[in-house]
Design a protein around this motif. Structure first.
Motif, mmCIF file in Angstrom:
data_model
loop_
_atom_site.group_PDB
_atom_site.id
_atom_site.type_symbol
_atom_site.label_atom_id
_atom_site.label_comp_id
_atom_site.label_asym_id
_atom_site.label_seq_id
_atom_site.Cartn_x
_atom_site.Cartn_y
_atom_site.Cartn_z
ATOM 1 N N LYS A 25 -13.672 -21.106 -51.860
ATOM 2 C CA LYS A 25 -12.585 -21.957 -51.378
ATOM 3 C C LYS A 25 -12.997 -23.423 -51.405
ATOM 4 N N TYR A 26 -14.252 -23.691 -51.078
ATOM 5 C CA TYR A 26 -14.735 -25.078 -51.027
ATOM 6 C C TYR A 26 -14.898 -25.654 -52.428
ATOM 7 N N PHE A 27 -15.548 -24.862 -53.305
ATOM 8 C CA PHE A 27 -15.697 -25.252 -54.716
ATOM 9 C C PHE A 27 -14.537 -24.612 -55.489
ATOM 10 N N ASP A 28 -13.344 -25.114 -55.255
ATOM 11 C CA ASP A 28 -12.151 -24.422 -55.742
ATOM 12 C C ASP A 28 -11.894 -24.597 -57.227
ATOM 13 N N ARG A 29 -12.698 -25.385 -57.929
ATOM 14 C CA ARG A 29 -12.581 -25.522 -59.387
ATOM 15 C C ARG A 29 -13.764 -24.885 -60.116
ATOM 16 N N ALA A 30 -14.687 -24.300 -59.370
ATOM 17 C CA ALA A 30 -15.876 -23.703 -59.986
ATOM 18 C C ALA A 30 -15.533 -22.364 -60.629
ATOM 19 N N ASP A 31 -16.315 -21.974 -61.641
ATOM 20 C CA ASP A 31 -16.181 -20.663 -62.268
ATOM 21 C C ASP A 31 -16.970 -19.634 -61.465
ATOM 22 N N SER A 40 -9.744 -4.597 -54.999
ATOM 23 C CA SER A 40 -9.154 -4.046 -53.771
ATOM 24 C C SER A 40 -10.182 -3.754 -52.690
ATOM 25 N N LYS A 41 -11.472 -3.825 -53.028
ATOM 26 C CA LYS A 41 -12.520 -3.478 -52.074
ATOM 27 C C LYS A 41 -13.269 -4.688 -51.531
ATOM 28 N N THR A 42 -12.937 -5.874 -51.988
ATOM 29 C CA THR A 42 -13.748 -7.033 -51.619
ATOM 30 C C THR A 42 -12.873 -8.178 -51.124
ATOM 31 N N VAL A 43 -13.449 -9.364 -50.984
ATOM 32 C CA VAL A 43 -12.741 -10.516 -50.439
ATOM 33 C C VAL A 43 -11.652 -10.982 -51.395
ATOM 34 N N ASP A 44 -10.684 -11.701 -50.841
ATOM 35 C CA ASP A 44 -9.546 -12.181 -51.621
ATOM 36 C C ASP A 44 -9.917 -13.493 -52.314
ATOM 37 N N LEU A 45 -9.968 -13.454 -53.624
ATOM 38 C CA LEU A 45 -10.286 -14.640 -54.409
ATOM 39 C C LEU A 45 -9.061 -15.159 -55.164
ATOM 40 N N GLY A 46 -7.878 -14.717 -54.733
ATOM 41 C CA GLY A 46 -6.635 -15.206 -55.321
ATOM 42 C C GLY A 46 -6.525 -14.852 -56.790
ATOM 43 N N ASP A 47 -6.034 -15.814 -57.547
ATOM 44 C CA ASP A 47 -5.865 -15.576 -58.991
ATOM 45 C C ASP A 47 -7.006 -16.162 -59.813
ATOM 46 N N ARG A 48 -8.136 -16.444 -59.156
ATOM 47 C CA ARG A 48 -9.302 -16.978 -59.879
ATOM 48 C C ARG A 48 -9.806 -15.929 -60.871
ATOM 49 N N GLN A 49 -10.243 -16.390 -62.027
ATOM 50 C CA GLN A 49 -10.849 -15.489 -63.004
ATOM 51 C C GLN A 49 -12.248 -15.104 -62.537
ATOM 52 N N ILE A 50 -12.549 -13.817 -62.556
ATOM 53 C CA ILE A 50 -13.854 -13.321 -62.141
ATOM 54 C C ILE A 50 -14.596 -12.849 -63.390
#
Length: 383
Positions: A25-31, A40-50
């Motif tokens: 969330k803090y580094f919201d432009r980082a890859d 579905s089993k982990t934290v919500d990272l929104g629509d960020r590419q993982i």
């Protein structure tokens, strides 16, 4: 400046994953990079590419990732991070092994040394199904320990979540580290200075939490104790407990925060590397009665925010409970301690200051940060 955030695996929602979520969330432009990802089993990272490693395609890795431990170091070594100027890893084991390009910087948020390698006996007891394989696993574990020592030299800077973890990093990896205590989200907790007549334990019911100490102490004293949480030890503990001890099992966040705000004190009997429960208790205006070793030494002030006891025994806990009963607590001061020292806003300011001091002001100025997260958040008061 290009920034990469790297985490061991995103297949569960624990304390380490929660800290990584904050960093994202803090580094919201980082890859974002990880070995395996289960949305579905982990934290919500929104629509960020993982971005994941080759392990993502190996059947079984998302559900039984511990069985594939020998493959995780190679997986992280194969990641291509040559485009990044700053790598921030979040790890209790493997992510510190990533490669960087010449001149790049690697800052490692180390939640602990690799526990299954350096505290193998306790780890195998916690995951009982693996204990019977301990002899067969030892050659593999020895090889992984050697790899862990080699890759522990990759980061340029270690950040530990507590003084206890910092000492372990120095002892095992021969590396110095800074300590930045991890935060709580203060807006999730309610405050009350009207306490009710019960003590509270909020914990997983596994052996190293030492809830047996609390059961024995409260059996002797007859004080009311409420226990929330579940785990493999529950049936054994329930069988030992008298009628003054109530087991509620899993409760939702709303009911948990209510209990934490209304309890006379929250009891912690485990030796924790860090531990968020004592801070959550303080944020609710509630003191703790805690075993005085490990992470609580960073977060608690004896006789101001809680009572710390030693040794780790029922008798010492009984004495501490007597002291807590007699103590005149300032519940507002207890809350202020948590908000002023362990809020997310304080954490983010420390992270930014650390990067500025380590990398230089020009570097931090070139990184796009979500500075709104450095704003303080108020707690709700409930009486």
């Amino acid at each position: 400046m290009k920034v990469a955030l790297v985490h061991d695996y995103l297949t569960q929602r624990g304390g380490a994953e929660r800290v990584f979520e904050l960093l994202c969330k803090y580094f919201d432009r980082a890859d974002i990079y990880t070995s395996v990802y289960h949305a579905s089993k982990t934290v919500d990272l929104g629509d960020r590419q993982i971005n994941t490693t080759f392990l993502q395609q190996v059947p079984g890795t998302r559900k039984r990732f511990r069985l594939f431990a020998p493959l995780f170091y190679p997986a992280f070594r194969f990641l291509d991070l040559q485009d990044y100027d700053l790598i921030i890893s979040s790890t209790s084991s493997f992510a510190k092994a990533v490669r960087k390009k010449p001149g790049a910087m690697h800052i490692c948020f180390c939640h602990n040394i690799t526990r299954f390698l350096w505290d193998t006996r306790t780890y195998l007891e916690e995951y009982g199904g693996l204990k019977k394989y301990s002899k067969a696993l030892e050659p593999v574990l020895q090889s992984l320990r050697q790899a862990d020592l080699i890759y522990s030299q990759e980061p340029d800077l270690y950040i530990a979540n507590s003084s206890t973890v910092a000492k372990r990093i120095e002892k095992v990896y021969s590396r110095k580290s800074l300590v930045i205590n991890y935060p709580i989200d203060t807006k999730k907790f309610i405050f009350s200075d009207c306490k009710e007549d019960f003590y509270l334990i909020s914990s997983r019911m596994i052996s190293y939490k030492r809830l047996d100490i609390a059961i024995e102490a409260f059996n002797w004293l007859g004080l009311p104790l409420v226990i929330i949480g579940d785990g493999p030890e529950r049936k054994r503990l329930e069988a030992k407990a008298l009628d003054n001890i109530k087991f509620l099992g899993f409760v939702n966040d709303e009911w948990r925060t209510h209990l934490m705000a209304k309890a006379k004190a929250v009891v912690i009997t485990a030796l924790e590397d860090y531990g968020l429960v004592p801070i959550e208790s303080n944020a609710s205006g509630t003191p703790v009665v805690a075993y005085g070793a490990g992470g609580v030494l960073d977060t608690q002030v004896h006789k101001e925010t809680g009572i710390l006891f030693k040794p780790q025994s029922p008798e010492a806990l009984q004495t501490a409970l007597f002291m807590a009963e007699q103590q005149q607590w300032d519940y507002h001061q207890i809350r202020a301690h948590a908000v002023n020292n362990f809020s997310e806003a304080v954490f983010f300011k420390q992270v930014r200051q650390t990067i500025e001091e380590f990398c230089g002001k020009s570097v931090i100025d070139s990184i796009e940060l979500n500075l709104d997260l450095e704003s303080d958040r108020a707690l709700v008061e409930v009486n």
